[in-house]
Design an enzyme around this catalytic site. Structure first.
Site, PDB file in Angstrom:
ATOM      1  CG  ASP A  38     -25.595  12.171  42.888  1.00  0.00           C
ATOM      2  OD1 ASP A  38     -25.543  11.910  41.655  1.00  0.00           O
ATOM      3  OD2 ASP A  38     -25.666  10.682  43.571  1.00  0.00           O
ATOM      4  CE  LYS A  60     -33.172  17.428  45.141  1.00  0.00           C
ATOM      5  NZ  LYS A  60     -33.965  16.397  46.234  1.00  0.00           N
ATOM      6  CG  MET A 173     -33.805  12.264  51.422  1.00  0.00           C
ATOM      7  SD  MET A 173     -34.080  11.171  49.597  1.00  0.00           S
ATOM      8  CE  MET A 173     -34.391   9.129  50.062  1.00  0.00           C
TER       9      MET A 173
END
Length: 256
Positions: A38, A60, A173
């Protein structure tokens, strides 16, 4: 034809500092035939992977997905069947908002052997790197770890519940929802509650902003803090300043 037994090992890479990956994780990386990693994985860790392994970036960055989750699931199964041991290398701990459990379930449904190597979660390690304990006698008896943004891209309803408690609240997040988070704590009369925001925690790029519920948005703007960042709310944030003051006083005594 692949003669190796298909296997998936989901591995936690830790919060960012390469020294905070586990010994077991490093051993597993050396046995990998394929590694899917990742964006939050420290690139320096790639040097510890079996040099014959295929490396595939599936993370991402800046809101752009290299692969959708369903594509990652399918890739795991395809590469396990064609190559053997697939290691899914994920930042932090793969079972804390890392979707590691979903990937293991998907692979298991195709008859693939699955295993997990826990990682040091950023929710614990990043505050600790700034001398912020999540629990401390007299300050906090428990802590919440909450995602700031749900899969529907809404603020988590658990944050409203957490704001009512005396526990330390750690939000991952959550930077895009900071104004809403602030309002929830203000609604509970916690305007002066200490808050810390730590960006790129445990890495050389680490940046911090320390304030209160009422002041943190201005501090974030001044310091240009953004994701990836951890939000910590609670009296335990004061411990950081206490340590700094003790160290400063001790240094002054030594000089004197």
């Amino acid at each position: 034809m692949n003669l190796k037994k298909p296997k998936l090992t989901v591995v936690g890479a830790g919060p960012g500092d390469i020294d905070l990956i586990t010994v077991k994780a490093l051993k597993v990386l050396k046995t990998a035939d394929v590694v899917l990693y990742d964006a939050l994985v420290n690139q320096e860790l790639l040097a510890f992977i079996n040099p014959k392994a295929a490396l595939i970036f599936v993370g991402k960055r800046r809101g752009c997905y290299k692969y959708q989750q369903e594509q990652i699931n399918e890739l795991i199964v395809a590469r396990a069947n064609s190559h053997g041991h697939v290691v899914r290398l994920k930042g932090g701990d793969p079972f804390i908002f890392g979707r590691g459990a979903e990937e293991m379930e998907y692979a298991a449904n195709y008859g693939i052997e699955v295993a997990v190597v826990p990682g040091i979660s950023s929710s614990l390690a990043v505050p600790a790197s700034q001398n912020i304990p999540l629990t401390k006698r007299g300050s906090a008896e428990s802590f919440w770890v909450i995602t700031g943004t749900t899969k529907e891209h809404q603020i988590s309803s658990d944050i409203k519940l957490a704001a009512k408690s005396n526990a330390t609240v750690v939000i991952l997040m959550g930077m895009s929802k900071l104004p809403q988070i602030v309002k929830l704590f203000q609604a509970e009369g916690k305007n002066d509650l200490p808050i810390a925001i730590i960006q790129d925690g445990t890495t050389s790029k680490e940046k911090t902003g320390i304030g209160t519920v009422d002041t943190i948005e201005q501090i974030v703007a001044e310091k240009e803090l953004r994701n990836p960042a951890i939000i910590v709310l609670g009296e335990v944030v004061k411990h950081r300043q206490t340590i700094l003051e003790i160290q400063a006083e001790y240094s002054t005594e030594l000089i004197g």
